[in-house]
Design a protein around this motif. Structure first.
Motif, PDB file in Angstrom:
ATOM      1  N   THR A   2       0.816  -1.211   0.000  1.00  0.00           N
ATOM      2  CA  THR A   2       0.000   0.000   0.000  1.00  0.00           C
ATOM      3  C   THR A   2       0.848   1.258   0.000  1.00  0.00           C
ATOM      4  O   THR A   2       0.333   2.348  -0.169  1.00  0.00           O
ATOM      5  CB  THR A   2      -0.919   0.027   1.233  1.00  0.00           C
ATOM      6  OG1 THR A   2      -0.122   0.140   2.424  1.00  0.00           O
ATOM      7  CG2 THR A   2      -1.757  -1.231   1.316  1.00  0.00           C
ATOM      8  N   ASP A   3       2.174   1.110   0.208  1.00  0.00           N
ATOM      9  CA  ASP A   3       3.056   2.272   0.228  1.00  0.00           C
ATOM     10  C   ASP A   3       3.605   2.606  -1.153  1.00  0.00           C
ATOM     11  O   ASP A   3       4.343   3.566  -1.317  1.00  0.00           O
ATOM     12  CB  ASP A   3       4.232   2.027   1.189  1.00  0.00           C
ATOM     13  CG  ASP A   3       3.766   1.960   2.640  1.00  0.00           C
ATOM     14  OD1 ASP A   3       2.742   2.595   2.942  1.00  0.00           O
ATOM     15  OD2 ASP A   3       4.409   1.276   3.439  1.00  0.00           O
ATOM     16  N   GLU A  20       0.965   5.800  -6.063  1.00  0.00           N
ATOM     17  CA  GLU A  20      -0.322   5.575  -6.706  1.00  0.00           C
ATOM     18  C   GLU A  20      -0.285   6.058  -8.145  1.00  0.00           C
ATOM     19  O   GLU A  20       0.113   7.173  -8.444  1.00  0.00           O
ATOM     20  CB  GLU A  20      -1.411   6.324  -5.944  1.00  0.00           C
ATOM     21  CG  GLU A  20      -2.797   6.133  -6.500  1.00  0.00           C
ATOM     22  CD  GLU A  20      -3.818   6.940  -5.730  1.00  0.00           C
ATOM     23  OE1 GLU A  20      -5.017   6.679  -5.915  1.00  0.00           O
ATOM     24  OE2 GLU A  20      -3.415   7.817  -4.953  1.00  0.00           O
ATOM     25  N   GLN A  61      -4.762  12.763  -6.826  1.00  0.00           N
ATOM     26  CA  GLN A  61      -4.357  13.066  -5.455  1.00  0.00           C
ATOM     27  C   GLN A  61      -4.826  14.467  -5.065  1.00  0.00           C
ATOM     28  O   GLN A  61      -5.336  14.677  -3.960  1.00  0.00           O
ATOM     29  CB  GLN A  61      -2.833  12.972  -5.337  1.00  0.00           C
ATOM     30  CG  GLN A  61      -2.263  13.339  -3.975  1.00  0.00           C
ATOM     31  CD  GLN A  61      -2.352  12.211  -2.973  1.00  0.00           C
ATOM     32  OE1 GLN A  61      -2.640  11.075  -3.349  1.00  0.00           O
ATOM     33  NE2 GLN A  61      -2.106  12.503  -1.708  1.00  0.00           N
ATOM     34  N   GLU A 109      -7.396  15.460  -1.961  1.00  0.00           N
ATOM     35  CA  GLU A 109      -7.014  16.395  -0.909  1.00  0.00           C
ATOM     36  C   GLU A 109      -7.984  17.572  -0.850  1.00  0.00           C
ATOM     37  O   GLU A 109      -8.332  18.053   0.238  1.00  0.00           O
ATOM     38  CB  GLU A 109      -5.581  16.866  -1.119  1.00  0.00           C
ATOM     39  CG  GLU A 109      -4.545  15.757  -0.919  1.00  0.00           C
ATOM     40  CD  GLU A 109      -3.122  16.247  -1.057  1.00  0.00           C
ATOM     41  OE1 GLU A 109      -2.898  17.475  -0.929  1.00  0.00           O
ATOM     42  OE2 GLU A 109      -2.225  15.411  -1.290  1.00  0.00           O
ATOM     43  N   LYS A 144      -3.418  15.423   2.960  1.00  0.00           N
ATOM     44  CA  LYS A 144      -2.427  14.489   2.431  1.00  0.00           C
ATOM     45  C   LYS A 144      -2.397  13.211   3.264  1.00  0.00           C
ATOM     46  O   LYS A 144      -2.318  12.105   2.725  1.00  0.00           O
ATOM     47  CB  LYS A 144      -1.042  15.144   2.429  1.00  0.00           C
ATOM     48  CG  LYS A 144       0.052  14.295   1.796  1.00  0.00           C
ATOM     49  CD  LYS A 144       1.397  14.989   1.855  1.00  0.00           C
ATOM     50  CE  LYS A 144       1.356  16.292   1.079  1.00  0.00           C
ATOM     51  NZ  LYS A 144       2.688  16.962   1.058  1.00  0.00           N
ATOM     52  N   ARG A 145      -2.477  13.353   4.582  1.00  0.00           N
ATOM     53  CA  ARG A 145      -2.462  12.178   5.461  1.00  0.00           C
ATOM     54  C   ARG A 145      -3.697  11.310   5.239  1.00  0.00           C
ATOM     55  O   ARG A 145      -3.617  10.083   5.236  1.00  0.00           O
ATOM     56  CB  ARG A 145      -2.388  12.611   6.926  1.00  0.00           C
ATOM     57  CG  ARG A 145      -1.097  13.315   7.318  1.00  0.00           C
ATOM     58  CD  ARG A 145      -1.035  13.469   8.827  1.00  0.00           C
ATOM     59  NE  ARG A 145       0.082  14.300   9.253  1.00  0.00           N
ATOM     60  CZ  ARG A 145      -0.040  15.561   9.653  1.00  0.00           C
ATOM     61  NH1 ARG A 145      -1.240  16.141   9.672  1.00  0.00           N
ATOM     62  NH2 ARG A 145       1.009  16.248  10.033  1.00  0.00           N
ATOM     63  N   LYS A 184      -3.382   9.312   2.046  1.00  0.00           N
ATOM     64  CA  LYS A 184      -2.458   8.187   2.231  1.00  0.00           C
ATOM     65  C   LYS A 184      -3.119   7.082   3.045  1.00  0.00           C
ATOM     66  O   LYS A 184      -2.994   5.891   2.727  1.00  0.00           O
ATOM     67  CB  LYS A 184      -1.185   8.662   2.927  1.00  0.00           C
ATOM     68  CG  LYS A 184      -0.156   7.558   3.131  1.00  0.00           C
ATOM     69  CD  LYS A 184       1.116   8.074   3.785  1.00  0.00           C
ATOM     70  CE  LYS A 184       2.121   6.949   3.973  1.00  0.00           C
ATOM     71  NZ  LYS A 184       3.375   7.432   4.632  1.00  0.00           N
ATOM     72  N   ARG A 240      -5.661   5.244   0.933  1.00  0.00           N
ATOM     73  CA  ARG A 240      -4.995   4.380  -0.041  1.00  0.00           C
ATOM     74  C   ARG A 240      -4.650   3.034   0.602  1.00  0.00           C
ATOM     75  O   ARG A 240      -4.756   1.980  -0.023  1.00  0.00           O
ATOM     76  CB  ARG A 240      -3.734   5.055  -0.572  1.00  0.00           C
ATOM     77  CG  ARG A 240      -3.096   4.321  -1.761  1.00  0.00           C
ATOM     78  CD  ARG A 240      -1.813   4.995  -2.202  1.00  0.00           C
ATOM     79  NE  ARG A 240      -2.026   6.391  -2.522  1.00  0.00           N
ATOM     80  CZ  ARG A 240      -1.345   7.395  -1.959  1.00  0.00           C
ATOM     81  NH1 ARG A 240      -0.436   7.152  -1.035  1.00  0.00           N
ATOM     82  NH2 ARG A 240      -1.581   8.640  -2.324  1.00  0.00           N
ATOM     83  N   GLU A 241      -4.236   3.087   1.864  1.00  0.00           N
ATOM     84  CA  GLU A 241      -3.899   1.852   2.582  1.00  0.00           C
ATOM     85  C   GLU A 241      -5.157   1.095   3.002  1.00  0.00           C
ATOM     86  O   GLU A 241      -5.273  -0.116   2.793  1.00  0.00           O
ATOM     87  CB  GLU A 241      -3.058   2.183   3.818  1.00  0.00           C
ATOM     88  CG  GLU A 241      -2.700   0.962   4.646  1.00  0.00           C
ATOM     89  CD  GLU A 241      -1.844   1.303   5.847  1.00  0.00           C
ATOM     90  OE1 GLU A 241      -1.724   0.443   6.742  1.00  0.00           O
ATOM     91  OE2 GLU A 241      -1.296   2.431   5.905  1.00  0.00           O
TER      92      GLU A 241
END
Length: 210
Positions: free
Chosen positions: A12-13, A16, A25, A29, A53-54, A57, A60-61
């Motif tokens: 997941t890191d 993307e 993205q 945001e 942004k956090r 992320k 996404r995970e």
């Protein structure tokens, strides 16, 4: 199990890639900033500057299961099982998912078993299947059926048994606001579907009955 979860998280890191028709993205945001303003807070204050942004992320995970194929995880099997043909059970698989109705967490455990028909799959692959379905927006009922269905379709065992027990934050955090209540779902396929004795044996093994 920690190694399996670490492997899952590492995927997941990866950066993307932007799929056609999928928000960028920057769009994600911007949407988070709108939500922050809607709550009554100020997205420009220091503590919230990096929140969009956090959140992107984290999402996404948490929702990486949409980009993984559980059937692929079950593709490699082993036939050298010395004639073993009884229940194979992986129990107490902890998972975190999200309710598709309110997008708040579902936290629980999965218990998965199957009756092999000449071949078995690596135990970590069962855990991976649970994780993949958990990392999608879900209802507990659908997730229970999805886990059993893919194992039945790919491995073609004589039967599959799945039990999920979970606490839903949509009940604990909002609405009726009752903490600690647990939802239990189960499904059986193949020869287990119409055999109450085998179902009871699976449940007893999961519960640790002697």
């Amino acid at each position: 199990m920690d190694a399996v979860i670490k492997k899952f998280s590492s995927q997941t890191d990866k950066p993307e890639t932007h799929d056609k028709g999928r928000p960028s993205q920057a769009e994600v945001e911007a949407a988070v900033r709108v939500l922050l303003r809607w709550t009554g807070d100020n997205p420009d204050r220091e503590g919230l500057l990096d929140t969009p942004k956090r959140v992107a992320k984290a999402y996404r995970e948490m929702f990486s299961g949409y980009h993984m194929d559980p059937a692929e995880e079950l593709g490699r099997t082993f036939e050298e099982v010395a004639g073993y043909n009884d229940l194979v059970i992986v129990k107490d698989i902890e998972f975190h998912s999200h309710c598709e109705h309110h997008m708040v967490p579902i936290i629980g455990k999965a218990h998965v078993g199957y009756l092999p028909d000449g071949k078995v799959v690596g135990l970590s692959k069962i855990i991976r299947v649970v994780e993949i379905f958990a990392h999608r927006l879900q209802t507990q009922e659908a997730m229970t059926a999805q886990i059993a269905g893919v194992i039945q379709d790919v491995l073609k065992p004589r039967g599959v048994a799945v039990i999920l027990e979970a606490e839903h934050m949509c009940i604990a955090m909002r609405g009726i606001r009752k903490q600690g209540s647990t939802t239990l779902t189960s499904t059986f396929t193949g020869v287990l579907k119409d055999n109450p004795e085998e179902q009871a044996r699976f449940i007893n093994l999961v519960r640790g009955a002697k």
